[in-house]
Structure formats: C-alpha cells, structure tokens
Design a protein around this motif. Sequence first.
Motif, PDB file in Angstrom:
ATOM      1  N   VAL A 139      48.126  47.565  48.669  1.00 32.85           N
ATOM      2  CA  VAL A 139      49.182  47.117  47.763  1.00 32.85           C
ATOM      3  C   VAL A 139      48.594  46.217  46.686  1.00 32.85           C
ATOM      4  N   SER A 192      48.492  43.321  44.979  1.00 34.76           N
ATOM      5  CA  SER A 192      49.137  42.007  44.996  1.00 34.76           C
ATOM      6  C   SER A 192      48.415  41.118  43.997  1.00 34.76           C
ATOM      7  N   GLY A 193      49.094  40.147  43.473  1.00 32.57           N
ATOM      8  CA  GLY A 193      48.440  39.195  42.591  1.00 32.57           C
ATOM      9  C   GLY A 193      48.314  39.638  41.151  1.00 32.57           C
ATOM     10  N   ILE A 194      48.767  40.871  40.841  1.00 37.86           N
ATOM     11  CA  ILE A 194      48.680  41.236  39.425  1.00 37.86           C
ATOM     12  C   ILE A 194      50.020  40.959  38.760  1.00 37.86           C
ATOM     13  N   LYS A 195      49.970  40.698  37.476  1.00 37.54           N
ATOM     14  CA  LYS A 195      51.144  40.195  36.774  1.00 37.54           C
ATOM     15  C   LYS A 195      52.275  41.207  36.803  1.00 37.54           C
ATOM     16  N   GLU A 222      55.181  43.061  40.942  1.00 34.64           N
ATOM     17  CA  GLU A 222      56.291  43.062  41.879  1.00 34.64           C
ATOM     18  C   GLU A 222      57.426  43.960  41.427  1.00 34.64           C
ATOM     19  N   TYR A 261      47.884  49.316  31.645  1.00 36.33           N
ATOM     20  CA  TYR A 261      46.733  49.385  32.544  1.00 36.33           C
ATOM     21  C   TYR A 261      47.012  48.811  33.920  1.00 36.33           C
ATOM     22  N   ILE A 262      47.924  47.864  33.978  1.00 32.86           N
ATOM     23  CA  ILE A 262      48.251  47.292  35.280  1.00 32.86           C
ATOM     24  C   ILE A 262      49.047  48.327  36.098  1.00 32.86           C
ATOM     25  N   ARG A 267      48.827  51.459  35.724  1.00 38.52           N
ATOM     26  CA  ARG A 267      47.861  52.496  36.078  1.00 38.52           C
ATOM     27  C   ARG A 267      47.109  52.117  37.344  1.00 38.52           C
ATOM     28  N   ALA A 268      46.689  50.839  37.427  1.00 41.70           N
ATOM     29  CA  ALA A 268      45.959  50.389  38.615  1.00 41.70           C
ATOM     30  C   ALA A 268      46.833  50.519  39.861  1.00 41.70           C
ATOM     31  N   LEU A 281      55.586  43.789  49.053  1.00 47.30           N
ATOM     32  CA  LEU A 281      55.102  42.414  49.007  1.00 47.30           C
ATOM     33  C   LEU A 281      56.098  41.458  49.620  1.00 47.30           C
ATOM     34  N   ILE A 316      39.399  49.472  37.149  1.00 47.19           N
ATOM     35  CA  ILE A 316      40.055  49.744  38.430  1.00 47.19           C
ATOM     36  C   ILE A 316      41.279  48.865  38.650  1.00 47.19           C
ATOM     37  N   ARG A 375      47.575  33.801  31.979  1.00 48.30           N
ATOM     38  CA  ARG A 375      48.433  34.985  31.928  1.00 48.30           C
ATOM     39  C   ARG A 375      49.876  34.606  31.645  1.00 48.30           C
ATOM     40  N   ASP A 426      52.156  33.610  33.740  1.00 52.30           N
ATOM     41  CA  ASP A 426      53.185  33.887  34.750  1.00 52.30           C
ATOM     42  C   ASP A 426      53.246  32.871  35.884  1.00 52.30           C
ATOM     43  N   ILE A 474      44.780  34.116  43.914  1.00 49.40           N
ATOM     44  CA  ILE A 474      46.199  33.838  43.673  1.00 49.40           C
ATOM     45  C   ILE A 474      47.079  34.318  44.830  1.00 49.40           C
TER      46      ILE A 474
END
Lengths: 287, 433
Positions: free
Chosen positions: A202, A204-207, A210, A243-244, A246-247, A285, B148, B345, B347, B410
């Motif tokens: 999963v 997690s932690g990307i902007k 969620e 891109y997020i 996409r990831a 999450l 990635i 960022r 956020d 984070i």
Amino acid sequence: MLRENDFSSLKQQMIWSAVLHIALFSYGIIYSLLPKPKHPILVAVEIAGEGELRKILDANSDQQKRIEQILRQQSEKPKEISESKQEIEEKKVEKDPNETPVPRAKKKPTKKQTPKKKTPKKSQKTMKDAIKKVSAQKKWRAKLNEIAKKSENEIKKKEELQKKIEEAQNAATAAGGGMGSGSVSAEEAESISAQIYPHWAVPSGIKDAENFVIEIRVKLKENGEVIPADIEILDKNRYATDYIFRAAADSARRAILEASPLSIPRDKIDMFREFTFRFNVKEALGG
Amino acid sequence: MTKIIFALCFTFASSNAEVVVEVNKGVMKAITIALNINDPTRLYERKLLETVENDLQGTFLFRSINKKAFMQNLPSVSTTPKFSLWRMINANYLFNADVKIQNGRLYVEGALFDVLSEMKVGKFSINGDVRDWKKIAHVISNSIYARITGEAGYFDTKILYVQLKKLSRGRRVYQIAMMDQDGDNHEVLTRGDGVVLTPRFDPNGQEFSFFHYKEKRVNGRIVPISGSVYRYNLRTKKTTLLARVDGMTYAPRYSPDGKFLIFSLSHKGSSSIYKMELSNQKVTRLTSGPYIDTSPCFSPDGKRIVFNSDRNGTQQLYTMNSDGTDIKRLSFQNGRYATPVWSPRGDWIAFTKFGYGKFFIGIIRPDGSGERMLASGHLVEGPTWSPNGRVILYSHQDRSKKDKIYSVDITGYNEHEIKTSFDAIDPEWGGKI
C-alpha cells in the motif's frame, strides 16, 4: 493333496523339493519384475476431484496398469479391499453436496466385485500352477482394461449428471434470486480479494494518496492466470499525468501480477474471465 | 521486512453484468529491485552500486537483490532482459546501466524495467566529473526513486547541524557542520567561539542563516550576551552579519522566496514574531501581546506562518497569514507543543511535543486533523523535513546524555540514527550537493 505316499525314495523327495523351490523363486522373480503401482489408484481417486480424475483416466496405459495392480491386490485380499472400496465409493458420493444420491453409485462395488469372484484362486504348490498363474494374469490384464473403460464411462456419466444438476440449480438460483444479486456472492469476491492483499504494498506516506481509488480491469485465462498485456488501469489520463497516482496504480498492478494465477470458484469461471479490481487506498490505510 | 496488515477487509458482491472485486487491505512491504552496472574499467562499478543500494535501501521502501542471485547476464544497457528469469528471483524492478569514462568525465546510461509487467519504464542519462562519482550515484538513486514512487528523490541533499563537543569542566564547543544526507562528506564550517544555534538553509541552498551569541562569566555564572543572526555563504565560505536586533532573537527562518527572514524577538519577558525584509533590513512586527510567541515557520507557498504560543494558557500551535492577521489555533491536545515546521509538500506540520513525562515528534495537518506521533524518547525535539516531505530528522538525547541525530519516515517507520563523530543537535535538511 498330499502325495507323500508316492515318494518312496529320498532322491525323489529331493527332486520334488528342488522343483518346488524353483517354482517358488521363479514366481517371486516374476512378481518382482512386474511393474508396481507408484500411486495406488484408490488413493488418487479419493483425493482428486472428478475433473482431475478424468485427466488421470485420459493418461492411458499407466493408469490401466495401476488399476491392474490394485485389483490384483484386491484379489489376494478380497474381503478387506471390497469393504474399503465400498467406503471409497460412499465417500465419493458424500463429497458432492449438489448431487442427489444416485442409485447407480451403490451398485458399483457389486459390479466390480463379480469379476474378482470369477478370478480363480489356484494353488501355487506346483510348477504348473505357477505357469498357469502367469498366463492367468495376462488374461486379467485384458479384463482389467475392460473394467477401466467401464469405470471411465461411468465417471463420464456421473459428470454429465452432475452438470445437469448444477445447471438446474443455477437456473433455480437465478429464478429465485439466490444470494445478493445472484451473480457473484460476497464470499466469492472476498476469496479473490484475499489472494491479492498479501501482495499489495500500500502506498503510504505519499501526498493525498489516501484519496486514491484505483480501478483496474483484468482478463484471465482458463487457469486463472492474469494476462499481463490486458491489465488496464481505467483512469488513463490520470495515470499519464499524475505521477503519484501512477506509483499507486503500479503498486496495485504489481499485486495482481504477483498473485497470478488466481483461484477462481470453479462454477464461476465465466463470470471472472473479465472483471474489475477496485483498490481503495483510504480503506487500506485505515481511514 | 516486516509485513504489517492494515484495516479489515470488506468486500461486497457486484450487480448483474460487471464483477467488481474490492481490495481494501494491504501490507507494508519493500519493492524489490535488481541493480546492475556495467563498467569496463571496473573502477566505479562497485562504488556506484553500493551508493545507489544504500540510498534506496535506506528509505526502507526498497530492497536490493543480491547480485549472486542474478540468473541472466546483462552486458549492455541495450540487452533485452528475459523477464521470467528476473521474476524467478522475485525482482519487481530491474535497473541496468552502462558506465563510460572519457576525458575525466563519467557517463552513465541506464534503463529501468518493470519485471512483472515486462516493460521498460524509464531511461536515464547522467554525466559529470569523475570526481563527483558519488553525486552521480545519488542522482541515479533520485531517478529510480522518482520513477517508482512518483516523488522527488532527496539523495543528493545536505544536512546542517550543530556539532557539540563536550569538554572537561562543563565546557562546550558549538560549531556548525554539514554532511551529505547519508552521513558522508562531513565538514565543520564555523570556528567554535560562542554558541551557535538553529542553522537554517535559504531556499536556494546556497547559504544558511544561524544565530550566534557570546557568553560571559558574570559573578561566577555564564550568561549569554546579546547575539546576532548571521549568514554563511556556502560558496565563498564567508560569514556576514545578517541582522543585529535589540534583544535576543531566536530561530530565524527564510521565506520560500528568500526575500524575508522571520524570527522571534524576546523583550522584557515576552516574545513576539517579527519579519525582516533582507534587501533593506526593514523589520515588521507580526504578533504582539504579553505572550511567548516563537519558532515561526512559513508554509511552502509563503501565505501562512505556523508558530507556537502560550496565549491560551498552554504552549500550543497556531497559524496566521504572512502579514500577522487571522491567527488560528492548530493544536488542542494536552501537552506542550513547540518548534513547528511546515512540510515542503505543504500537507503536514511537524512539531515537538512534551506530554506524559516524555517528548514526542509528531505531525498534524494544517487544518488540525490527523495528529499522530512518529517518535518518542527521553528527549526528542527539533524536527526538520527532507525536501520531498517524506522523512524527518530530529535531535535525540538518550539517558546517557548523548546527543544524536535520528531519522524517521512519515509513516512512523524506519527510525534510525545518522551517525556523527561528536554529539549533534539541531539538524536542518536542505541544500543540494
């Protein structure tokens, strides 16, 4: 049939003793040289489903040899094996919850028992008897081939009957509404999902991840294998620009490919030839 | 790699035609990557590979596959991989690169493959001075990471901190030092007279500001005498006075456009937040009142400022516009909140919290929701963000009174120490190598 009275001299006794020994040894040698069953067919039949049994029976001579071996063993111990065979036949019947008891199934043990009764139990005390036994075994083989064919036919008939029952059931389910909307039950969908989640890393932690819901359409082969070229991430525009996203979509696609081939409920294979996964990052999450 | 299962699965049946399977559960697991670099000279292959491996594995998001497990040789970047062989060793991605050295320059051509989907997903071309091989390796790591994860890499960044040498008889030497984000290339930048605190990068990473004050023995006690905010130019290595202000100034920070400096100035028991225009040294007061307002930090868009204040009785976090208007309270829990730092960022806001007898490093959303603690300890404080807003460094003092710099992701995972030769406090992340 004692003929000791006829043996007047020690010499004669010794000759007969030698002959008997040779006969016994030759029988032993012949027996040991005959191909032995690697997997007793009774065990295979018990474990395998009918579909697999069909595949087994399709593999010619090996199978027939196995049937021969086991039936030969049965001839030496007729009582025990016929009983266990009955158990196995009954188990086969029990295994199919959909199937209504078929009178034919109960008849099976008796049919197979009659050839056993016909096979002659001959004394192994003379050389002639030993030779006769070997030739009788050859005859057995021919008979056992017949039996194998018969059992194949019976199994095919059983399959057809089962199919008819299933169709009738499906028709009844469709007509009567069944579970939920009648097509795919919650448990079935969950069983597919349960194969995917151990592979989904999963994001997690990307902007704002969620809020992602990633819809992926997949196509499966007959055996449940996911076709890599046909995996389609439905939101193509977002995949190309964000891109997020996409990831996150890539992580979902990786999970699907790692989980492949998927185990699909046998009776719903057609429903799952083409379907959609919906990966919910927020739920995953704990949101 | 520990696998953690998140929420409970919840799936439901579809209607008629289209079957939809919901996946509402996942695991925490690393992405596996096989790294292969071909260097005919064999001089840089191992160095580059080691650096890239350490960078990626240090994030805990990646796991590199041991070269001994490789089942296919890839002699050139243009070799087509047999994906089944890489799938067999459980590689999710494959990176293959060629290295060439010409006229004192290092050239790297790389390709990134998605093994499971059986396709090429990235192409990289990097070159630089041969002596900068490590920076080139960090740029490779950035490229792989960015392709990635979808986020910018931070492997070519620097960390500033205060190096603290604890000498005999309670004497201490404070110096500002700098190192690469992986702890390498350590250098000390200031002399060590007086006390230096809070080094802060400017947005361009070309210089940093810091606070410096001298101490004096008065009646047997060491007291600080008024200090100043200085700037240090990383290129010229010169220190110049940035501002001399009456009273004690604390925690200067740059605005995102580099034009302003904000800091707190204490005067007669209270402390307020001020803004100074760097071009003309004009100072504007932003907060007032008999409160202690300190530790201001700009949002990445420069529109808001977060700071801590005790105006409501306890030390809590507040946000306001960059002109001092519209002050809103951010935190409401029990405890004392301090040193807020806005994520690049935008956020999250990281902070130090003291509560229940312990210190915590926590994060909270700018709207006040999602508050959670990432690290705790005997003494942890002073968080600073990685440039991509995914990792936080902070000061950590254990019970033996040793000061160390720690890093945490984070998500709260991958808490580990960044090793330094001496005690280290006040980390600040930013700047490019």
